[in-house]
Structure formats: C-alpha cells, structure tokens
Enzyme design. Structure first.
Site, PDB file in Angstrom:
ATOM      1  N   HIS A  11       0.838  -1.201   0.000  1.00 22.69           N
ATOM      2  CA  HIS A  11       0.000   0.000   0.000  1.00 22.69           C
ATOM      3  C   HIS A  11       0.878   1.259   0.000  1.00 22.69           C
ATOM      4  O   HIS A  11       0.625   2.210  -0.745  1.00 22.69           O
ATOM      5  CB  HIS A  11      -0.903   0.058   1.241  1.00 22.69           C
ATOM      6  CG  HIS A  11      -1.973  -0.959   1.276  1.00 22.69           C
ATOM      7  ND1 HIS A  11      -2.119  -1.829   2.337  1.00 22.69           N
ATOM      8  CD2 HIS A  11      -2.978  -1.258   0.410  1.00 22.69           C
ATOM      9  CE1 HIS A  11      -3.166  -2.601   2.114  1.00 22.69           C
ATOM     10  NE2 HIS A  11      -3.697  -2.282   0.950  1.00 22.69           N
ATOM     11  N   LYS A  66     -15.059  -8.475   3.978  1.00 25.87           N
ATOM     12  CA  LYS A  66     -13.961  -8.876   4.859  1.00 25.87           C
ATOM     13  C   LYS A  66     -14.338  -8.697   6.317  1.00 25.87           C
ATOM     14  O   LYS A  66     -15.044  -7.763   6.679  1.00 25.87           O
ATOM     15  CB  LYS A  66     -12.710  -8.030   4.582  1.00 25.87           C
ATOM     16  CG  LYS A  66     -12.100  -8.237   3.224  1.00 25.87           C
ATOM     17  CD  LYS A  66     -10.868  -7.360   3.069  1.00 25.87           C
ATOM     18  CE  LYS A  66     -10.271  -7.484   1.686  1.00 25.87           C
ATOM     19  NZ  LYS A  66      -9.127  -6.581   1.498  1.00 25.87           N
ATOM     20  N   ARG A 119      -1.954  -6.160  -7.846  1.00 27.09           N
ATOM     21  CA  ARG A 119      -0.769  -7.009  -7.694  1.00 27.09           C
ATOM     22  C   ARG A 119      -0.636  -8.031  -8.798  1.00 27.09           C
ATOM     23  O   ARG A 119       0.448  -8.488  -9.118  1.00 27.09           O
ATOM     24  CB  ARG A 119      -0.832  -7.761  -6.353  1.00 27.09           C
ATOM     25  CG  ARG A 119      -0.744  -6.860  -5.145  1.00 27.09           C
ATOM     26  CD  ARG A 119      -1.143  -7.597  -3.899  1.00 27.09           C
ATOM     27  NE  ARG A 119      -2.548  -7.992  -4.051  1.00 27.09           N
ATOM     28  CZ  ARG A 119      -3.143  -8.954  -3.395  1.00 27.09           C
ATOM     29  NH1 ARG A 119      -2.489  -9.649  -2.508  1.00 27.09           N
ATOM     30  NH2 ARG A 119      -4.406  -9.226  -3.604  1.00 27.09           N
ATOM     31  N   SER A 150      -3.083  -7.720   2.627  1.00 26.42           N
ATOM     32  CA  SER A 150      -3.515  -7.559   4.016  1.00 26.42           C
ATOM     33  C   SER A 150      -4.064  -8.858   4.585  1.00 26.42           C
ATOM     34  O   SER A 150      -3.806  -9.193   5.743  1.00 26.42           O
ATOM     35  CB  SER A 150      -4.577  -6.462   4.119  1.00 26.42           C
ATOM     36  OG  SER A 150      -4.028  -5.216   3.815  1.00 26.42           O
TER      37      SER A 150
END
Length: 168
Positions: free
Chosen positions: A16, A40, A90, A128
């Site tokens: 990040h 999440k 990513r 994360s």
C-alpha cells in the site's frame, strides 16, 4: 490534481505504501480513504486502522487520511473534490476486480477516471489478508508492513495469547 486512494487497509502494508508514494509523486494531493469492505472481517477497528495509516504516511507531505465507513467511493470523489481514483493491482485477478469497480464507477459518473498502479515485483505478493493470517499464527511480518503496524500486530498477538490463557 487531487486523487483519492480508497481501501480497508486492514492493515496497511508496504505494498500500500509503495502505491501511496508513487501516487503522491503523480498528484498534487492524495487522500487515503479508509473505508469498509463488506466482504472482509476486520482485524483492526476502523479508528485503529486510521491511526496506523496516519502514522505510516506522516512523512509524505501531500497525503492526508480520512475515515469514511458509510459511503460509496464515487460519492467520496465528489465530497473531497477529487479528480481521480487511484487503485493498486498485484496480479491479473486484482486487475480484473479493479477493472470491474472502475467500470461501475464510470457508469455512475462518466467524468471520474480510475488510475490503476501495478505493484512492484517486491510488493506483488503482499496482501492484508495474508498478513492477518500469518500474524494470527504468530508469524513474522516485520519486513512487509510499516514498523507501527508490526508493533500493533505483535500487541494483538499478545492479547490473543492472554485471552487463550484466560480461557484455559
């Protein structure tokens, strides 16, 4: 030009930070918006994530942090008078997901652009959710998160151990 970089940042990672630093070089102002991801289960409370992100970016002059849990990103673009949404990817799965979100935002407001910055190879494996999982098993993540986040994760591990010991 002003950009917003929305995300749950639970927790913020070096990946990040890489995107934030690169965006800060491209735009006059970058607003990191800590938002709620309805898909999440969070490790840190929103206020904790806000503090962790704020500490992690404190030395980047043209970056500020906002905590907004109850609004759509497209609405935040208007609220903060931003010109563009910055997102990171990513891999190809991230790209497809981000493309879908960008297209939906474009449908809601054709004037808003999304810029996707691709992760550097050094950061392309950091997520994360992976950090949360490794940390939950007392794994070491100091090399992929900011120092303050690593300290918070270690404290969280310590609290979890105490809870387990109190239950037994």
């Amino acid at each position: 030009m002003k950009a917003i970089f929305p995300g749950s940042f639970d927790p913020i990672t070096n990946g990040h930070l890489d995107i934030i630093k690169r965006a800060a070089r491209l735009f006059d102002q970058v607003i990191i918006v800590i938002s709620k991801n309805t898909h999440k289960n969070g490790l840190f409370l929103p206020t904790q994530r806000y503090q962790l992100v704020k500490e992690a970016v404190q030395n980047i002059k043209n970056v500020e942090v906002k905590l907004v849990q109850t609004d759509l990103t497209i609405n935040l673009v208007h609220k903060f008078k931003a010109d563009v949404i910055v997102r990171g990817a990513r891999n190809s799965q991230d790209f497809i997901y981000e493309q879908q979100i960008a297209l939906m935002n474009k449908r809601m407001d054709p004037t808003v652009e999304t810029i996707i910055l691709f992760a550097t190879p050094e950061c392309s494996y950091i997520s994360s959710s992976l950090i949360r999982e490794i940390s939950s098993f007392n794994g070491k993540v100091a090399n992929v998160v900011p120092k303050n986040v690593n300290q918070a994760l270690l404290k969280n591990q310590s609290n979890s151990k105490q809870e387990i010991n109190n239950e037994t």
